[in-house]
Enzyme design. Structure first.
Site, PDB file in Angstrom:
ATOM      1  N   GLY A  35      48.300  46.146  37.894  1.00 60.52           N
ATOM      2  CA  GLY A  35      47.327  46.142  36.555  1.00 60.52           C
ATOM      3  C   GLY A  35      46.821  45.001  36.121  1.00 60.52           C
ATOM      4  O   GLY A  35      46.575  44.012  36.878  1.00 60.52           O
ATOM      5  N   HIS A  38      40.861  42.909  37.909  1.00 59.92           N
ATOM      6  CA  HIS A  38      39.854  41.922  37.708  1.00 59.92           C
ATOM      7  C   HIS A  38      39.040  42.097  38.974  1.00 59.92           C
ATOM      8  O   HIS A  38      39.385  43.011  39.740  1.00 59.92           O
ATOM      9  CB  HIS A  38      40.249  40.600  37.288  1.00 59.92           C
ATOM     10  CG  HIS A  38      41.396  40.107  38.404  1.00 59.92           C
ATOM     11  ND1 HIS A  38      41.104  39.909  39.478  1.00 59.92           N
ATOM     12  CD2 HIS A  38      42.450  39.754  38.206  1.00 59.92           C
ATOM     13  CE1 HIS A  38      42.372  39.329  40.033  1.00 59.92           C
ATOM     14  NE2 HIS A  38      43.298  39.373  39.329  1.00 59.92           N
ATOM     15  N   HIS A  41      40.844  42.568  42.318  1.00 60.14           N
ATOM     16  CA  HIS A  41      41.270  43.743  42.691  1.00 60.14           C
ATOM     17  C   HIS A  41      40.022  44.699  42.890  1.00 60.14           C
ATOM     18  O   HIS A  41      40.495  45.381  43.998  1.00 60.14           O
ATOM     19  CB  HIS A  41      42.185  44.310  41.264  1.00 60.14           C
ATOM     20  CG  HIS A  41      43.393  43.509  41.000  1.00 60.14           C
ATOM     21  ND1 HIS A  41      43.192  42.827  39.839  1.00 60.14           N
ATOM     22  CD2 HIS A  41      44.640  43.558  41.368  1.00 60.14           C
ATOM     23  CE1 HIS A  41      44.737  42.356  39.596  1.00 60.14           C
ATOM     24  NE2 HIS A  41      45.459  42.871  40.704  1.00 60.14           N
TER      25      HIS A  41
END
Ligand code: PAF
Length: 297
Positions: A35, A38, A41
């Site tokens: 998680g 940004h 990812h």
């Protein structure tokens, strides 16, 4: 009015299986994450979108890969924002299990995947005992639960990528591992969820020392016809770049190199000279924030 999110959020294996049964012969790609998503990812997700019909992102801050003194409790968590990003990128499912779902019998008597010490004794593994066992174990669990054909991992976590590749090969795991290049900001800083810990402009400038050092070592290596000795070059370049920084910035920000190494990019065996095929890897503290980066020669 908020636009409805078409990315499905599921938190149990049963919910996931109920959705996945409708996918039939479609190709499923997994992007495993913790998680705090940004642009780095986003690049992994776009790559997954290119290669597969169905894209699944897992979001799970895995306690098994954090040491007792590490940042598990303060690791950034921002599910709503992550869901919005996943939705904008056309992610089909976000798998966001609780610790109890992934570790129903706790973590004390857990069967674990222990990657070979040849890959994990050095670099991050030397400073984060058990970290890669935690990573390999959770990734295998995610593969078994979510059954992707392929999974996308960032090259920024180079040692992690090597560990996962070796696990998949050694254990005949039927998942194709797809690497994705590191995404950097305009100044060259490798994107990382932990960059969120960098508060001041001074800390951000200090964080750029990692890529400056790596780039200067690479330039030095590429400028000469005879390969340079690895250890001496890494030490002299890093000392010079850090001294320049201190001269300009003073000593207000702590910058401490944890490791700076050259390894064979395929085997991760230490390299004695700097030449193409060698990977440079670095970890450093900017005040309390630990950052990593790497660059191929
Ligand atoms: O790279 C990460 O975010 C994590 O190590 C991973 C692969 C999701 C396993 O928890």
């Amino acid at each position: 009015m908020n636009t409805p999110c078409s990315t499905r959020l599921v938190s149990t294996a049963a919910e996931y299986a109920a959705i996945a049964q409708h996918w039939k012969a479609q190709k499923v790609a997994l992007v495993p994450t913790m998680g705090a998503l940004h642009e780095g990812h986003a690049a992994l997700i776009r790559k997954a979108r290119e290669l597969a019909d169905v894209v699944v992102v897992s979001i799970f801050v895995n306690p098994l890969q954090f040491g007792p003194q590490e940042d598990l409790s303060r690791y950034p968590r921002q599910l709503e924002k992550d869901m919005a990003l996943c939705d904008s990128l056309g992610v089909d499912v976000v798998f966001h299990p609780s610790v109890e779902v992934l570790y129903p019998n706790g973590m004390d008597n857990l069967t674990r995947v222990i990657p070979p010490s040849q890959l994990t004794d050095g670099l991050c593994g030397a400073f984060r005992p058990g970290h890669f066992t935690g990573v390999a174990t959770v990734v295998l669990k995610l593969f078994n639960l979510l059954r992707p054909e392929l999974a996308v991992f960032g090259e920024k976590d180079a040692q992690q990528l090597a560990v996962i590749r070796q696990m998949v090969a050694d254990l005949h795991v039927p998942v194709e591992i797809v690497p994705c290049p590191t995404v950097r900001d305009v100044d060259g800083l490798a994107l990382s969820s932990r960059n969120a810990y960098l508060q001041s402009a001074e800390e951000k400038r200090a964080a750029l020392l990692l890529i400056r050092i790596l780039r200067e070592v690479r330039e030095a290596a590429l400028q000469v016809s005879e390969p340079l000795p690895a250890r001496e070059t890494l030490d002299s370049v890093s000392q010079r770049v850090i001294a320049d920084f201190r001269q300009q910035e003073g000593a207000a920000v702590r910058f401490e190199v944890q490791y700076l190494e050259a390894v064979d990019a395929q085997t991760f065996a230490p390299a004695t000279v700097l030449k193409p095929g060698v990977k440079l890897l670095m970890a450093a503290y900017v005040n309390q924030v630990r950052l990593i980066d790497n660059l191929d020669i």
